[in-house]
Write an enzyme that holds these catalytic residues in place. Sequence first.
Site, short mmCIF file in Angstrom:
data_model
loop_
_atom_site.label_atom_id
_atom_site.label_comp_id
_atom_site.label_asym_id
_atom_site.label_seq_id
_atom_site.Cartn_x
_atom_site.Cartn_y
_atom_site.Cartn_z
N GLU A 1 16.78 50.19 46.77
CA GLU A 1 16.01 49.19 46.03
C GLU A 1 16.68 48.88 44.69
O GLU A 1 17.05 49.80 43.94
CB GLU A 1 14.61 49.76 45.81
CG GLU A 1 13.65 48.90 45.04
CD GLU A 1 12.29 49.59 44.87
OE1 GLU A 1 11.33 48.88 44.52
OE2 GLU A 1 12.20 50.82 45.08
N CYS B 1 10.31 50.38 49.50
CA CYS B 1 9.74 51.57 48.84
C CYS B 1 8.24 51.73 49.03
O CYS B 1 7.79 52.20 50.06
CB CYS B 1 10.11 51.56 47.36
SG CYS B 1 9.96 53.20 46.59
N LYS C 1 9.33 42.43 47.85
CA LYS C 1 8.47 43.60 47.98
C LYS C 1 7.01 43.19 47.96
O LYS C 1 6.58 42.37 47.13
CB LYS C 1 8.78 44.58 46.84
CG LYS C 1 8.09 45.93 46.95
CD LYS C 1 8.62 46.87 45.86
CE LYS C 1 8.04 48.27 45.94
NZ LYS C 1 8.64 49.17 44.92
N ASN D 1 -7.90 83.12 102.38
CA ASN D 1 -9.18 82.98 103.07
C ASN D 1 -9.85 84.33 103.27
O ASN D 1 -11.07 84.46 103.10
CB ASN D 1 -8.97 82.31 104.42
CG ASN D 1 -8.56 80.84 104.32
OD1 ASN D 1 -8.02 80.28 105.26
ND2 ASN D 1 -8.80 80.22 103.17
N GLY E 1 12.31 86.40 92.54
CA GLY E 1 13.03 85.30 91.90
C GLY E 1 12.30 84.80 90.67
O GLY E 1 11.19 85.24 90.34
N LEU E 2 12.91 83.84 89.99
CA LEU E 2 12.39 83.35 88.72
C LEU E 2 11.03 82.68 88.84
O LEU E 2 10.12 82.96 88.06
CB LEU E 2 13.38 82.35 88.11
CG LEU E 2 14.59 82.92 87.38
CD1 LEU E 2 15.57 81.80 87.04
CD2 LEU E 2 14.15 83.62 86.11
N TYR F 1 1.37 52.77 38.64
CA TYR F 1 0.67 54.00 38.28
C TYR F 1 1.71 55.06 37.96
O TYR F 1 2.88 54.95 38.36
CB TYR F 1 -0.23 54.46 39.43
CG TYR F 1 0.52 54.67 40.74
CD1 TYR F 1 1.15 55.87 41.04
CD2 TYR F 1 0.58 53.64 41.68
CE1 TYR F 1 1.84 56.05 42.23
CE2 TYR F 1 1.28 53.81 42.87
CZ TYR F 1 1.90 55.02 43.14
OH TYR F 1 2.58 55.18 44.32
N SER G 1 8.93 86.91 95.37
CA SER G 1 10.22 87.05 96.03
C SER G 1 11.21 87.86 95.21
O SER G 1 12.27 88.21 95.71
CB SER G 1 10.82 85.67 96.27
OG SER G 1 11.07 85.03 95.02
N GLY H 1 -9.78 83.86 97.97
CA GLY H 1 -8.91 83.58 96.84
C GLY H 1 -8.25 82.22 96.89
O GLY H 1 -8.52 81.39 97.76
N THR I 1 4.46 78.37 93.45
CA THR I 1 5.48 78.84 92.50
C THR I 1 6.58 77.82 92.24
O THR I 1 7.37 77.99 91.32
CB THR I 1 6.12 80.14 93.02
OG1 THR I 1 6.79 79.88 94.26
CG2 THR I 1 5.06 81.21 93.23
#
Length: 635
Positions: free
Chosen positions: A46, A170, A115, A450, A353-354, A121, A351, A454, A459
């Site tokens: 500015e 600004c 602007k 069954n 696994g991740l 102030y 398994s 449940g 996964t």
Amino acid sequence: MKDGFVKVAAATPAIQVADCAYNAAQIETLMRSAADQGVSLLALPELCITGYTCGDLFLQSALLDGARAALRRLIDVSAGLPLAVAVGLPLARGNRLYNCAAVFCCGELLGVVPKTHLPNYGEFYERRHFSPAPQENASITVDGRDYPFGPRLLFCCRALPAFQFAVEICEDLWVPCSPSETHVLEGATVILNLSASDETIGKAEYRRQLVSSQSAKLLCGYLYADAGEGESTTDLVFGGHNLIAENGAVLAETPPFTGGMAVTELDVCRLEHDRRRMTSFPEQQRKSIQIPFDLPLTETALTRPVARHPFVPQDERDRAARCEAILAIQAAGLQKRMEHTGCRKLVIGVSGGLDSTLAVLAAIRTLDRMGRPHADLLAVTMPCFGTTARTKGNAELLCERLGVAFRTVEIGASVTQHFRDIGLPPGERGAAFENGQARERTQVLMDLANLEGGLVIGTGDLSELALGWATYNGDHMSMYGINASIPKTLVRHLVRYEAERTGDPDLRRVLLDILDTPVSPELLPAEDGEITQITEELVGPYELHDFFLYHVVRFGFGPAKVLRLAEYAFAGAYPRDTLLHWLKTFYRRFFSQQFKRSCLPDGPKVGSVSLSPRGDWRMPSDASAALWLSELEQL
């Protein structure tokens, strides 16, 4: 600017207050430096041609004449530079003086933006010298010619229609209703803010948050060019805090008192995509003056961060917070399903696994939230022809350390009988051989659920769903797919996060060994006790497919742009031919396997990329990939 990448800069010249010729020389140096770096759009602070802190000198005709002369010099310099520039200076129009941004490109003044909001102030008293922008656009005479003047000017690049920018100054950013809000509704994808913001304690972080938040709220790129130390005088100190943000992310920054130029690339096509995707992003009738400009459509060298693993935060603390949040979402979603159905047990096929490990860890979180015993989780291991001692042992130890109910169901005899029933020749190792095992496992889990009253918890992860790397009506199916929107690259970090936070050393060891185990469905017979079927050797590295998935689904990028980003992100890790090969594989599988995603079970959405057919991702199961693959064939 090809592929929507526009190199932009926000810079602070080293000025001397009220010395317009000196300041113009410094600005010229920055312009040439920006052009040398391939910048297409440069924002400067500015009133930087005169200095912001001139005070009553703004009422001196000598200063105003010097500012206009400096502007003409800079416009002339720009004739040989392929970039657009916005620079701040005071300009008189009639009997009023305005705090302005002059926008010019390639030797032509395009327009002048005054602007709108003048602070009056604290340390600011701009109304002493300046008038606020008029409500309507008009014209201003500069060097004998009339140019667009007003708060609603939209600068539009002919070569790249998605590149449209507007300017605010600004204080315009700090008010409740910023001009930039109107600009973006009329099509601006980039906002420039020419600022002179002095430094006080805590202000830099607040300014950073404000710029970041505004860019996120408005789905735009935001360039904030701040006045520097040359403005520091009397009671004020300026630091030159330049910021460039895109949709909430700060891409480049020069912290206060460090000097320099913030340079990066904005992806205006990505911004345009997000606006189209968010149908709640409104569009209003354009009342702005649209001012076209020309820049060459050259290929922009990338410097902006492009993560190899876009689903995974790079910062360790951010990554830990992300993991904790995802596990909480998984647990909260599963808890609601359990409470609604009144199920007595959770049933998970483990398994070693991740993916199944993460499902077990999320289930444990759920039971803990509900104050239920870990034995309410029934973990089932179902060894068959490809199961190795390593994975089976890890599954058993994991369940033992977590205190869940555990059962082993040997399925080899059942599968062999099934193969005889359907007439599968002995020694055949095709899809029926592999998928028959997966479907037998799913049948066992469903029937046990069954029996126990449940729910079967699926996964499979997001990466597998994207590639269709799942057996239809086998591991593809469950009663709640708890990992369905978590990509493989993030699954790894979730398991590692739980390994690092557990106080059980044995549990930690088994989780780390699971992380070190090659990803495999273990559907082909093992050799010498070792896994023979390595998933990433068959379908490609998951880190590449997750990268492709993120950019294809999240942003709708075309194949050529995805490949370009992959070359940039994985430079030195994979040659171009390898990236191209696996990208073709991704598109072929992504299109051909949609039918599996069209009938997925419920599962918690955890991120911005989800393939749930109930709102997140809808595409025809029989759509052709020809357009996408043909684009890759031409590269």
